[in-house]
Design a protein around this motif. Sequence first.
Motif, mmCIF file in Angstrom:
data_model
loop_
_atom_site.group_PDB
_atom_site.id
_atom_site.type_symbol
_atom_site.label_atom_id
_atom_site.label_comp_id
_atom_site.label_asym_id
_atom_site.label_seq_id
_atom_site.Cartn_x
_atom_site.Cartn_y
_atom_site.Cartn_z
ATOM 1 N N SER A 66 0.824 -1.216 0.000
ATOM 2 C CA SER A 66 0.000 0.000 0.000
ATOM 3 C C SER A 66 0.855 1.262 0.000
ATOM 4 O O SER A 66 0.419 2.294 -0.510
ATOM 5 C CB SER A 66 -0.932 0.005 1.216
ATOM 6 N N PRO A 107 -2.918 -2.504 -5.975
ATOM 7 C CA PRO A 107 -2.618 -1.139 -5.496
ATOM 8 C C PRO A 107 -2.087 -0.227 -6.593
ATOM 9 O O PRO A 107 -2.361 0.977 -6.578
ATOM 10 C CB PRO A 107 -1.564 -1.375 -4.404
ATOM 11 N N THR A 111 -3.826 3.388 -7.546
ATOM 12 C CA THR A 111 -3.132 4.634 -7.210
ATOM 13 C C THR A 111 -2.396 5.280 -8.377
ATOM 14 O O THR A 111 -2.203 6.500 -8.371
ATOM 15 C CB THR A 111 -2.114 4.377 -6.085
ATOM 16 N N ARG A 169 -10.493 3.429 -8.730
ATOM 17 C CA ARG A 169 -9.839 4.743 -8.843
ATOM 18 C C ARG A 169 -10.770 5.754 -9.513
ATOM 19 O O ARG A 169 -10.877 6.910 -9.068
ATOM 20 C CB ARG A 169 -8.551 4.606 -9.651
ATOM 21 N N ARG A 172 -13.412 6.890 -7.056
ATOM 22 C CA ARG A 172 -12.868 7.824 -6.067
ATOM 23 C C ARG A 172 -12.645 9.199 -6.671
ATOM 24 O O ARG A 172 -12.924 10.226 -6.031
ATOM 25 C CB ARG A 172 -11.554 7.267 -5.509
#
Length: 392
Positions: A66, A107, A111, A169, A172
């Motif tokens: 992470s 991850p 990200t 993603r 978000r």
Amino acid sequence: MTHALRPPLLLRMRPVFQVLTDVAIAAFLGVASVSATIARIPPNDEGEPLRIIVGSLMALPLAVRSRRPVPVLAAVTGTSMLTVALGWVHPHAALVPDLLLVFALYPVAVTAETRRAVAALVLSASGISAAVLFAVAQEQQPDWGRSLPMLATQMVIPIAVWVMGRAVRARREYEARAVQQVLIDERLRIARDLHDGVAHSLSLITVQASVALHVADERPEETRSALTVIEATSREAARELRRMLGLLRAVDEDPQTAAQLQPAPTADRLAELADHAATAGVQVDLRIGEGLDTVPATIGLAIYRIVQESLTNVIKHAAPARCVVRVERTGDALEIEVTDDGRRAPTGHPPGHGLIGMRERVAVYGGEFTAGPLPGHGFRVHAMLPLEGMPA
């Protein structure tokens, strides 16, 4: 109150839970990867310690996936390629490298920016695939008919996880943009209300102060009248500011404070605007139609603000002048028209915030707005606000 802004305990503990989860995943897959690398040790082979070390290195980086997603993916992919290419893991059932790739790739997909995320997927998936194909080619009798479909099936899982990560993603980012847009809209609403509420009063104060300054010596009675208007207008502006600041400060935990706030002005206070404009040299002919008492408070506030800003513009740019304010219901719409016969000197400046604010208010309700000079002299502001679903 600062303490009320602290997040809940579980939310504050989420980073700790995330770290513990990553460590648990790394430990579980570490055992699985070590077991997979030592399962195919030939008899009398002394390379078990090395296989244990490499098998551990395949999964241990996941403990920090992470915080360092890209380096972790590179480490996991590199060690997995090594074990598969050396034949330490069976190429026809490379389940452990596939699981490692899934947990390392997610991850990065969540990200990383698009280019980096796509590059990570292509390089990692193609690297593992190349290692599997290399290991199969080293066999005495390569079974390509079995290996290729199995490899394609195994690569579907990391790709599906990558797509899921990109979807997370995107969601978000959408939520962040939605929150930001709400903040922007709220700032614009506050700025519009401040402009509409205060600019009108300041324009009246400026006009009356100018009158008082010019007649102070010769006509003291007119000076006293101008100062009286300034005092009354200042009180009105202060009341409007208190109302708006009270709305901004009101919180759900204090319903009594919210209940004591003054209601927003509506169409029933248009006569006050006409009286204020008259003190600044603008004679207002107010023509109010029937049925305005049934319109919602939000529409009533829009009527008040549009008329207020229109009269403010007349005071600032055309006084002394005559002005006709017409507000009436026409079928399923509410019509607002403000016209004046004043003469405006051409300034060459772009329209101010007043017209923009009125246009935005009308646009909120899906209405129509026009504003512009009349032939010869004068100015006209016209707005149509739809009233679908309202009682006639």
